[in-house]
Design a protein around this motif. Sequence first.
Motif, PDB file in Angstrom:
ATOM      1  N   LYS A   1       0.826  -1.207   0.000  1.00  0.00           N
ATOM      2  CA  LYS A   1       0.000   0.000   0.000  1.00  0.00           C
ATOM      3  C   LYS A   1       0.863   1.261   0.000  1.00  0.00           C
ATOM      4  N   LEU A   2       2.135   1.094  -0.306  1.00  0.00           N
ATOM      5  CA  LEU A   2       3.074   2.213  -0.268  1.00  0.00           C
ATOM      6  C   LEU A   2       3.136   2.928  -1.611  1.00  0.00           C
ATOM      7  N   ALA A   3       3.471   4.207  -1.570  1.00  0.00           N
ATOM      8  CA  ALA A   3       3.634   4.993  -2.794  1.00  0.00           C
ATOM      9  C   ALA A   3       5.057   4.802  -3.312  1.00  0.00           C
ATOM     10  N   THR A   4       5.180   4.284  -4.519  1.00  0.00           N
ATOM     11  CA  THR A   4       6.484   4.104  -5.145  1.00  0.00           C
ATOM     12  C   THR A   4       6.525   4.868  -6.466  1.00  0.00           C
ATOM     13  N   GLN A   5       7.721   5.242  -6.864  1.00  0.00           N
ATOM     14  CA  GLN A   5       7.906   5.978  -8.123  1.00  0.00           C
ATOM     15  C   GLN A   5       9.338   5.747  -8.617  1.00  0.00           C
ATOM     16  N   ILE A   6       9.476   5.519  -9.914  1.00  0.00           N
ATOM     17  CA  ILE A   6      10.788   5.358 -10.525  1.00  0.00           C
ATOM     18  C   ILE A   6      11.201   6.691 -11.165  1.00  0.00           C
ATOM     19  N   GLY A   7      12.504   6.919 -11.281  1.00  0.00           N
ATOM     20  CA  GLY A   7      13.005   8.198 -11.780  1.00  0.00           C
ATOM     21  C   GLY A   7      13.026   8.330 -13.288  1.00  0.00           C
ATOM     22  N   THR A   8      11.943   7.954 -13.949  1.00  0.00           N
ATOM     23  CA  THR A   8      11.785   8.206 -15.385  1.00  0.00           C
ATOM     24  C   THR A   8      10.917   9.451 -15.528  1.00  0.00           C
ATOM     25  N   GLN A   9      11.561  10.602 -15.359  1.00  0.00           N
ATOM     26  CA  GLN A   9      10.845  11.867 -15.264  1.00  0.00           C
ATOM     27  C   GLN A   9      10.047  12.216 -16.519  1.00  0.00           C
ATOM     28  N   GLY A  10      10.505  11.732 -17.676  1.00  0.00           N
ATOM     29  CA  GLY A  10       9.790  12.026 -18.909  1.00  0.00           C
ATOM     30  C   GLY A  10       8.360  11.551 -18.895  1.00  0.00           C
ATOM     31  N   GLY A  11       8.089  10.477 -18.157  1.00  0.00           N
ATOM     32  CA  GLY A  11       6.747   9.929 -18.113  1.00  0.00           C
ATOM     33  C   GLY A  11       5.737  10.811 -17.424  1.00  0.00           C
ATOM     34  N   SER A  12       6.187  11.845 -16.756  1.00  0.00           N
ATOM     35  CA  SER A  12       5.273  12.776 -16.087  1.00  0.00           C
ATOM     36  C   SER A  12       4.983  14.012 -16.921  1.00  0.00           C
ATOM     37  N   THR A  13       5.521  14.081 -18.125  1.00  0.00           N
ATOM     38  CA  THR A  13       5.271  15.249 -18.971  1.00  0.00           C
ATOM     39  C   THR A  13       3.969  15.095 -19.746  1.00  0.00           C
ATOM     40  N   ASP A  14       3.414  16.218 -20.135  1.00  0.00           N
ATOM     41  CA  ASP A  14       2.163  16.213 -20.901  1.00  0.00           C
ATOM     42  C   ASP A  14       2.354  15.515 -22.249  1.00  0.00           C
ATOM     43  N   THR A  15       3.493  15.750 -22.913  1.00  0.00           N
ATOM     44  CA  THR A  15       3.670  15.164 -24.238  1.00  0.00           C
ATOM     45  C   THR A  15       3.848  13.655 -24.184  1.00  0.00           C
ATOM     46  N   PHE A  16       4.456  13.121 -23.135  1.00  0.00           N
ATOM     47  CA  PHE A  16       4.547  11.668 -22.967  1.00  0.00           C
ATOM     48  C   PHE A  16       3.150  11.066 -22.909  1.00  0.00           C
ATOM     49  N   ARG A  17       2.308  11.621 -22.063  1.00  0.00           N
ATOM     50  CA  ARG A  17       0.980  11.045 -21.875  1.00  0.00           C
ATOM     51  C   ARG A  17       0.077  11.322 -23.079  1.00  0.00           C
ATOM     52  N   ARG A  18       0.309  12.454 -23.762  1.00  0.00           N
ATOM     53  CA  ARG A  18      -0.457  12.711 -24.979  1.00  0.00           C
ATOM     54  C   ARG A  18      -0.052  11.742 -26.086  1.00  0.00           C
ATOM     55  N   SER A  19       1.248  11.411 -26.161  1.00  0.00           N
ATOM     56  CA  SER A  19       1.689  10.416 -27.143  1.00  0.00           C
ATOM     57  C   SER A  19       0.998   9.082 -26.892  1.00  0.00           C
ATOM     58  N   MET A  20       0.866   8.700 -25.637  1.00  0.00           N
ATOM     59  CA  MET A  20       0.136   7.479 -25.304  1.00  0.00           C
ATOM     60  C   MET A  20      -1.292   7.545 -25.825  1.00  0.00           C
ATOM     61  N   GLU A  21      -1.946   8.669 -25.598  1.00  0.00           N
ATOM     62  CA  GLU A  21      -3.352   8.801 -25.980  1.00  0.00           C
ATOM     63  C   GLU A  21      -3.550   8.706 -27.486  1.00  0.00           C
ATOM     64  N   VAL A  22      -2.704   9.381 -28.263  1.00  0.00           N
ATOM     65  CA  VAL A  22      -2.914   9.374 -29.720  1.00  0.00           C
ATOM     66  C   VAL A  22      -2.554   8.011 -30.315  1.00  0.00           C
ATOM     67  N   ILE A  23      -1.561   7.334 -29.741  1.00  0.00           N
ATOM     68  CA  ILE A  23      -1.217   5.995 -30.227  1.00  0.00           C
ATOM     69  C   ILE A  23      -2.341   5.015 -29.906  1.00  0.00           C
TER      70      ILE A  23
ATOM     71  N   LEU B   1      -5.809  10.412 -19.764  1.00  0.00           N
ATOM     72  CA  LEU B   1      -4.833  10.127 -18.719  1.00  0.00           C
ATOM     73  C   LEU B   1      -4.675  11.322 -17.786  1.00  0.00           C
ATOM     74  N   PRO B   2      -4.385  11.070 -16.529  1.00  0.00           N
ATOM     75  CA  PRO B   2      -4.178  12.194 -15.603  1.00  0.00           C
ATOM     76  C   PRO B   2      -2.920  12.972 -15.960  1.00  0.00           C
ATOM     77  N   ARG B   3      -2.906  14.237 -15.658  1.00  0.00           N
ATOM     78  CA  ARG B   3      -1.729  15.075 -15.834  1.00  0.00           C
ATOM     79  C   ARG B   3      -1.220  15.480 -14.454  1.00  0.00           C
ATOM     80  N   THR B   4       0.062  15.777 -14.366  1.00  0.00           N
ATOM     81  CA  THR B   4       0.654  16.166 -13.089  1.00  0.00           C
ATOM     82  C   THR B   4       1.546  17.365 -13.286  1.00  0.00           C
ATOM     83  N   ARG B   5       1.720  18.174 -12.251  1.00  0.00           N
ATOM     84  CA  ARG B   5       2.536  19.377 -12.401  1.00  0.00           C
ATOM     85  C   ARG B   5       4.019  19.046 -12.507  1.00  0.00           C
TER      86      ARG B   5
END
Length: 464
Positions: A160-182, A389-393
């Motif tokens: 139940k712990l919050a984990t996160q890997i240091g792939t910072q690109g995955g938190s950008t708007d364009t990363f998640r938008r690329s997922m959506e259009v694909i 997909l959710p977006r994050t600051r």
Amino acid sequence: MYRHSQITRRSLLKTIGMAGVGASALPYLVPSRALAAEGANRKLNLALMGCGGRMNQILGAALQQGDEVVAICDVDTRQISQLKNKFGAKVEGAKVYEDYRKLLESEKSVDAVVIASGQRWHVPMSKAAMLAGKHVFCEKPLAHSCAEAREIREMGRQSKLATQIGTQGGSTDTFRRSMEVIQAGLLGKIQEVHCWINRSFPPSAPIDTNADPIPEGLNWDFWCGPSPLLPYKNYYLADPGRVGCLHWGRWLAFGDGHLADMGAHGLNLPWHALKLGAPVQASVTIPEPLRDSYPSATDFRWDFAAREGFDPVTVWWHDGRQAGPPEELGKELLSTYGKVPGNGVLFAGEKGILLSDAWGVGGVVKLKGDQKCRGVNDHEAGKSIPKTLPRTRDHMSEWLDACKGEGKTFQGFDKAACVAEIAMVGMVALRLGQSIEWDSDALKVKGSADTEPLVHLEQRKKWL
């Protein structure tokens, strides 16, 4: 070539089945201060593990919400000194440890741990922190073997712990938008994906057994940790405060070269966008015999079976001075860039292409008939595709908020370990020197029992 000695699958399963790690116990792993008030206004007590160059780069982001560093840990006193010099009062009151185990045992008030040590340490430290009930942010690469990737994936899925890997690109708007259009089918059927970066190491070389003097303040045995204790060489370490992954990461005892280092970024978007799962086959070609270090260039290939909504697909990773996509695909980029970029992730579909940088950021689309690429947020053909997909600051805030009970992380260990498995399967093929068929469910190479030592790299237990 140096290889770790054998550790059996049974011993790994026994470890996973231990109290606190087994499937029945992990759901009860909760934050150590779970009964404290949650919410965005709550301040976290943070512990830092690995105080070198990468921690210097990410610590500012980790402190942006006013959380407090109460403990820091490194086996090199020079790294601790330079971190204190850089961040001053922000870490001045933190208690200093050499041993991460003593930190976790002593600092009961710690809520969350930020890990920026070397690749060989990422799973052992993350596992120990999670078993102590701490949220974990860990820099990539997440794992150093297929078995490690599987173990930390299961811990991530069941805790139940919050984990996160240091792939910072995955938190950008364009990363998640690329997922959506694909995923919306803008490119049609995806036929292949090419990921690359034009970084290069010297040709693969043997370990040098002529040791250099060990610097004062460095516990070299502890630095090697779960990896074999090699004769110390100055080139394994970067200068204090500098990022070291291109130093130790070249040597297979400690890391997995450009594939693990940048592949954690490059393979991230394909895995998410195409819902890849695990590969069924892997192969690699290299320009020289493999010794004890990563080659001067590689071309990895993974084949993935059909998934719900997706056809079979081939994914490639290329590194080296001439790295890039095949010539015909590269030509599609010339009208926009004048040349093939030095790094990238390129999806080749029946209706066009999508290109991002190697971090999955800044995606552009070029459909058949287009003269040039246009941004994934700007291409007219994609305007009607909804945001799903959710977006994050920002990347670190997403994790810090999740630690406080506000939302979830997008790239927790449950997902990041699956991306790591792709790379580690590729490393098995590299070490073995031949194409392999991969049985992810059984965590083994099909028809080859003697590959167990490559799937389950043995670890020295002294520092675990």
